[in-house]
Write an enzyme that holds these catalytic residues in place. Structure first.
Site, PDB file in Angstrom:
ATOM      1  N   LYS A   1     -24.767  16.738   6.845  1.00 44.50           N
ATOM      2  CA  LYS A   1     -23.999  15.669   7.549  1.00 44.50           C
ATOM      3  C   LYS A   1     -24.600  13.615   6.651  1.00 44.50           C
ATOM      4  O   LYS A   1     -24.776  13.559   5.274  1.00 44.50           O
ATOM      5  CB  LYS A   1     -24.874  14.746   8.163  1.00 44.50           C
ATOM      6  CG  LYS A   1     -25.845  14.491   8.706  1.00 44.50           C
ATOM      7  CD  LYS A   1     -26.384  13.652   8.063  1.00 44.50           C
ATOM      8  CE  LYS A   1     -27.935  13.357   8.001  1.00 44.50           C
ATOM      9  NZ  LYS A   1     -28.175  11.652   7.904  1.00 44.50           N
TER      10      LYS A   1
ATOM     11  N   GLY B   1     -31.425  12.162   2.446  1.00 45.08           N
ATOM     12  CA  GLY B   1     -30.036  11.552   4.001  1.00 45.08           C
ATOM     13  C   GLY B   1     -29.444  12.508   4.097  1.00 45.08           C
ATOM     14  O   GLY B   1     -28.810  12.035   5.078  1.00 45.08           O
TER      15      GLY B   1
ATOM     16  N   GLY C   1     -29.889  14.999   5.401  1.00 43.87           N
ATOM     17  CA  GLY C   1     -30.459  16.789   6.443  1.00 43.87           C
ATOM     18  C   GLY C   1     -30.417  18.170   6.795  1.00 43.87           C
ATOM     19  O   GLY C   1     -29.960  18.596   6.784  1.00 43.87           O
ATOM     20  N   GLY C   2     -30.777  18.256   5.361  1.00 41.66           N
ATOM     21  CA  GLY C   2     -30.529  20.056   5.655  1.00 41.66           C
ATOM     22  C   GLY C   2     -30.961  20.614   5.201  1.00 41.66           C
ATOM     23  O   GLY C   2     -31.526  21.503   6.649  1.00 41.66           O
ATOM     24  N   GLY C   3     -32.551  20.067   6.325  1.00 37.07           N
ATOM     25  CA  GLY C   3     -33.439  20.614   6.736  1.00 37.07           C
ATOM     26  C   GLY C   3     -33.719  20.646   8.437  1.00 37.07           C
ATOM     27  O   GLY C   3     -33.457  21.686   8.821  1.00 37.07           O
TER      28      GLY C   3
ATOM     29  N   SER D   1     -30.367  20.553   9.667  1.00 35.75           N
ATOM     30  CA  SER D   1     -29.542  21.410   9.853  1.00 35.75           C
ATOM     31  C   SER D   1     -30.016  22.846   9.867  1.00 35.75           C
ATOM     32  O   SER D   1     -29.430  23.609  10.611  1.00 35.75           O
ATOM     33  CB  SER D   1     -28.038  21.102   8.922  1.00 35.75           C
ATOM     34  OG  SER D   1     -27.099  22.319   8.695  1.00 35.75           O
TER      35      SER D   1
ATOM     36  N   ASP E   1     -32.982  14.377  14.198  1.00 31.77           N
ATOM     37  CA  ASP E   1     -31.330  15.293  13.777  1.00 31.77           C
ATOM     38  C   ASP E   1     -31.073  16.106  14.645  1.00 31.77           C
ATOM     39  O   ASP E   1     -30.111  16.330  13.922  1.00 31.77           O
ATOM     40  CB  ASP E   1     -31.399  14.615  12.483  1.00 31.77           C
ATOM     41  CG  ASP E   1     -31.316  12.952  11.473  1.00 31.77           C
ATOM     42  OD1 ASP E   1     -31.235  11.974  12.382  1.00 31.77           O
ATOM     43  OD2 ASP E   1     -31.238  13.334  10.312  1.00 31.77           O
TER      44      ASP E   1
END
Length: 284
Positions: A16, A103, A105-107, A109, A141
């Protein structure tokens, strides 16, 4: 992006961008009150699942830089198993495409995809509202990734209003540094009382990120990326960084500038999405 077609069942976990970020206050528990806009892009981690009958939850492959006990994917699976009383387990494999500390948002997501996928694979039939509620316990998130719609967000990022955004392509630069979100939010120089804004003001061009001054003052590589990108486009920071990005109306414009990116930066071009590919995966 890379993937592995030999695993049983692969699901996307998209990155994101925060198209703006205001810090408008702070709760008594220390969490910051935000206004932000989340938008997905067609650049994603890929997560593979193989359901087990013995109840074990294992990470078969993935991000070796994170201990399995601290991995948000594993924590999400164990939380869902505990809350639902599910007797099934799962082997989880991760192809990590989204850079850490950017930043993007991989984790969060990844955790959301685990919740949504296992809800289907374990036949739990939880609602999206319930999955988002569980996800909030893993990270602020996570709910937006569970719900899968581009959103205007308030609170600590969990109060979501779906938003339709103009078609766009993004050039994303990843500086060679890992930005600590905790350090940024704890920095005494961070603005914590920005005036509230509105969706209308955002769409009219109010796209500032209150974290930008703090991040660029402590991370020279991020400041350099902002300067370089800012020579030819409007350079912006996503979340607390360190990834920076610029928006383009046409893919060709973004790809032309991609060819000029200095070698020290990792970079990619991605299409903005108002709906996550995770929703398409479950037929929504």
């Amino acid at each position: 992006m890379t993937t592995n077609p030999n695993h049983d069942d692969w699901w996307p976990a998209p990155a994101k961008l925060n198209l703006m970020l205001r810090v408008v206050g702070r709760r008594p528990d220390g969490y910051h009150l935000l206004q932000t806009v989340f938008r997905f892009v067609d650049f994603a981690d890929q997560i593979g699942f193989r359901v087990r009958g013995d109840g074990l939850i294992r990470r078969i492959s993935g991000n070796d830089a994170v201990a399995e006990s601290e991995d948000l994917m594993i924590r999400a699976a164990r939380l869902l198993q505990r809350e639902s009383g599910a007797s099934l387990g799962v082997d989880i494999s991760l192809v990590k495409n989204i850079p850490m500390g950017g930043g993007l948002g991989g984790g969060s997501s990844d955790a959301a995809t685990v919740l949504v996928a296992l809800n289907r694979l374990w036949d739990l039939d939880y609602s999206m509202d319930r999955l988002a509620e569980l996800g909030l316990g893993l990270g602020a998130d996570v709910p937006v990734f569970v719900r899968g719609q581009a959103a205007w967000a308030e609170g600590i990022g969990e109060a979501l209003t779906p938003i339709d955004l103009p078609a766009a392509w993004y050039l994303v630069l990843m500086p060679p540094c890992h930005v600590s979100t905790a350090d940024v939010f704890n920095d005494p120089e961070l603005t914590r009382n920005a005036p509230r804004t509105t969706i209308r003001d955002f769409l009219a061009g109010g796209q500032e990120n209150d974290c930008l001054p703090v991040v660029t003052s402590h991370y020279p590589d991020v400041a350099e990326a902002i300067r370089w990108l800012g020579k030819t486009a409007v350079a912006r920071l996503t979340g607390t960084g360190g990834a920076v990005f610029a928006e383009f109306r046409h893919e060709a414009e973004a790809r032309q500038l991609l060819q000029q990116v200095p070698e020290k930066f990792t970079a990619f071009v991605a299409k903005g999405l108002d709906q996550s590919p995770l929703l398409a995966r479950i037929g929504l």
